[in-house]
Design a protein around this motif. Structure first.
Motif, PDB file in Angstrom:
ATOM      1  N   THR A 118       0.852   4.099  -3.150  1.00 30.14           N
ATOM      2  CA  THR A 118       0.427   5.395  -2.516  1.00 30.14           C
ATOM      3  C   THR A 118       1.589   6.235  -3.195  1.00 30.14           C
ATOM      4  O   THR A 118       1.202   7.343  -3.508  1.00 30.14           O
TER       5      THR A 118
ATOM      6  N   ARG B  65      -8.625   6.372   8.215  1.00 29.02           N
ATOM      7  CA  ARG B  65      -7.702   5.371   8.241  1.00 29.02           C
ATOM      8  C   ARG B  65      -8.821   4.187   8.777  1.00 29.02           C
ATOM      9  O   ARG B  65      -8.382   3.102   7.954  1.00 29.02           O
ATOM     10  N   GLU B  66      -9.665   4.333   9.390  1.00 31.86           N
ATOM     11  CA  GLU B  66     -10.556   3.177   9.863  1.00 31.86           C
ATOM     12  C   GLU B  66     -11.523   2.936   8.268  1.00 31.86           C
ATOM     13  O   GLU B  66     -11.775   1.781   8.166  1.00 31.86           O
TER      14      GLU B  66
ATOM     15  N   GLU C  84     -10.438   3.195   5.465  1.00 36.51           N
ATOM     16  CA  GLU C  84      -9.639   2.427   4.476  1.00 36.51           C
ATOM     17  C   GLU C  84      -9.622   0.864   5.021  1.00 36.51           C
ATOM     18  O   GLU C  84      -9.768   0.135   3.990  1.00 36.51           O
ATOM     19  N   ASN C  85      -9.491   0.754   6.156  1.00 38.56           N
ATOM     20  CA  ASN C  85      -9.450  -0.651   6.631  1.00 38.56           C
ATOM     21  C   ASN C  85     -10.638  -1.382   6.272  1.00 38.56           C
ATOM     22  O   ASN C  85     -10.760  -2.484   6.075  1.00 38.56           O
TER      23      ASN C  85
ATOM     24  N   THR D 180      -7.096  11.508  14.967  1.00 41.62           N
ATOM     25  CA  THR D 180      -6.207  10.552  14.291  1.00 41.62           C
ATOM     26  C   THR D 180      -6.892  10.154  13.058  1.00 41.62           C
ATOM     27  O   THR D 180      -8.204   9.741  13.151  1.00 41.62           O
ATOM     28  N   GLY D 181      -6.131  10.125  12.043  1.00 42.32           N
ATOM     29  CA  GLY D 181      -6.737   9.625  10.881  1.00 42.32           C
ATOM     30  C   GLY D 181      -7.240  10.443  10.023  1.00 42.32           C
ATOM     31  O   GLY D 181      -7.910  10.277   8.820  1.00 42.32           O
TER      32      GLY D 181
ATOM     33  N   ASP E 252       0.856  -1.242   0.017  1.00 36.86           N
ATOM     34  CA  ASP E 252       0.097  -0.007  -0.094  1.00 36.86           C
ATOM     35  C   ASP E 252       0.744   1.384  -0.039  1.00 36.86           C
ATOM     36  O   ASP E 252       0.540   2.210  -0.650  1.00 36.86           O
ATOM     37  N   GLU E 253       1.847   1.253   0.690  1.00 35.32           N
ATOM     38  CA  GLU E 253       2.761   2.379   1.022  1.00 35.32           C
ATOM     39  C   GLU E 253       3.481   2.675  -0.471  1.00 35.32           C
ATOM     40  O   GLU E 253       3.668   3.765  -0.756  1.00 35.32           O
TER      41      GLU E 253
END
Length: 464
Positions: A107, A354-355, A357-358, A166-167, A103-104
């Protein structure tokens, strides 16, 4: 389709990276060395070159000059920040450490190619104050306001404090500030203050002289000095120890840095961008953050909205993530079912993007349907999402008013659905969706579902 050249002498790594990029719709060529890359390919034909730092014959950094305007992304298994910084000083657009996360890598590739294409398009086009930011999806009013502020403050040297849960994408905003500034041709050094032990943070940031402490066998430049001429991004600055805060204050006040063990200071020209999810003002009152540093940092503050306050942006982000993960995992292009969209809009998203994305990644992996994602695959914690009121909920009021009351009352002829509809229509212009849900004693998801069932449109103010 963007074209990428991979220069890597390890066949296994080269093949794995080629397959990863091809799954994400890139055209890929390979070469095991700088010599073969330059003899078999025209480097200017590519949108991006990804090269290992250490190669047989010549280092990957030699490609930077040979490639001209084609951006070069450096990979290094020698994951010292120093070698990566040196590569970027030579002109690499970015670096990534091996072994890299898939993913990194994807991106980073999207960001570099997107930035290069955006720069080409912008060469002959004027930019308006409300255009979007690379890497950030969202067109809601609250995001347009954020874009405007970023465009206004980015060209200046003002210190910026980014605050958000966060996120929410604080590092993306920091990068936008850097890339839209006059410092964009210099380095942006990113440091997560929470990820470095207290005993090492000062030596990492400010450097040290030989003999400054046990184990200091050579002089070492700190990350503040490495960012000279560019931008220093300090993420989670609320976790910075008080001793390091005092040294950082000197950097901001005097424009100079003094390594540990040194008696001499060095002048530095650094633009500081800091980020935190904590209330720094509260920390200053508790003696955990220096008040003088807080006032130095808080020149311009950018507030990042949580995902739950961004209205339709949530669906747009989810659909973009869905496309990305379908390509990554070799799945057909799926779509969100109506139930899935309702669940996404009704959920609180405490972990923000972020959540999300998960959740989307999990749904794509587990999906056995070839057309759409169902709400059950999102696996959202609806129990934790419930918003409970301390007192009696509004929806209980009509029931309680009629209980034990034989006489007719103004509310007894109203059904719960009628009462719900009247309350929402009367208060949605002055209350957010979260406040409405709390007053009604239901979750945001329940509020969303009842709106859908009763056909109650969301007003502009409550949609934010």
């Amino acid at each position: 389709m963007s074209k990428i050249l991979i220069v890597e002498d390890e066949t296994i790594i080269r093949t794995a990276l080629r397959k990863l990029l091809e799954r994400n719709q890139y055209e890929v060529c390979e070469a095991p060395s700088v010599k073969e890359a330059t003899t078999k390919h025209n480097l200017k034909d590519f949108d991006l070159i990804i090269s290992d730092l250490r190669l047989p014959g010549a280092p990957g950094t030699d490609l930077i000059k040979l490639a001209g305007d084609t951006p070069v992304l450096i990979m290094t298994s020698y994951a010292s920040l120093r070698s990566a910084v040196d590569s970027m000083r030579m002109g690499a657009v970015d670096y990534i450490a091996k072994p890299f996360d898939h993913d990194e890598m994807v991106t980073a590739v999207k960001r570099v190619i997107g930035k290069a294409k955006a720069a080409n398009k912008a060469a002959n086009a004027s930019q308006t104050a409300s255009h979007t930011i690379a890497g950030i999806i969202g067109s809601s009013d609250v995001m347009q306001d954020l874009y405007n502020r970023i465009h206004k403050v980015a060209p200046t040297n003002a210190t910026v404090l980014i605050h958000g849960e966060t996120g929410t994408g604080k590092e993306l905003v920091a990068r936008a500030l850097h890339e839209e500034s006059s410092r964009s041709n210099h380095l942006m050094i990113s440091v997560n203050c929470a990820a470095i032990p207290d005993t090492l943070i000062e030596s990492e940031l400010f450097g040290y002289e030989k003999g400054a402490f046990t184990g200091a066998s050579t002089n070492r430049e700190g990350l503040v000095a490495a960012a000279d001429g560019g931008t220093l991004f300090l993420d989670e600055i609320g976790e910075l120890p008080l001793e390091a805060q005092a040294r950082l204050l000197r950097v901001l006040q005097e424009g100079e840095v003094r390594p540990l063990g040194s008696v001499e200071s060095r002048k530095v020209d650094v633009r500081l961008v800091a980020a935190t999810h904590r209330d720094l003002r509260k920390l200053t009152k508790e003696g955990k953050f220096r008040e003088d540093l807080y006032f130095r940092l808080n020149v311009v503050q950018l507030e990042l909205p949580p995902l739950r306050e961004r209205g339709r942006d949530i669906i747009n982000i989810a659909e973009s993530l869905l496309q990305r993960y379908c390509a990554q995992f070799g799945k057909p292009q799926l779509k969100l079912s109506n139930a899935a969209m309702d669940a996404i809009m009704g959920y609180n998203w405490p972990g923000n993007v972020r959540e999300l994305e998960n959740a989307m990644q999990r749904a794509v992996i587990l999906c056995e349907d070839s057309t759409e994602i169902g709400a059950n695959l999102l696996s959202l914690d609806q129990e934790a999402n419930q918003l409970e009121d301390d007192g009696t909920s509004i929806l209980e009021a009509p029931r309680l008013a009629n209980r034990g009351n034989g006489r007719s009352s103004p509310t007894e002829d109203l059904s719960l659905e009628d009462y719900f509809q009247r309350f929402v229509l009367e208060h949605q212009d002055t209350m957010s969706e979260t406040e409405l849900a709390r007053k009604l004693g239901v979750s945001r998801k329940c509020l969303w579902e009842r709106r859908q069932r009763l056909g109650i449109p969301r007003s502009k103010s409550s949609a934010k």
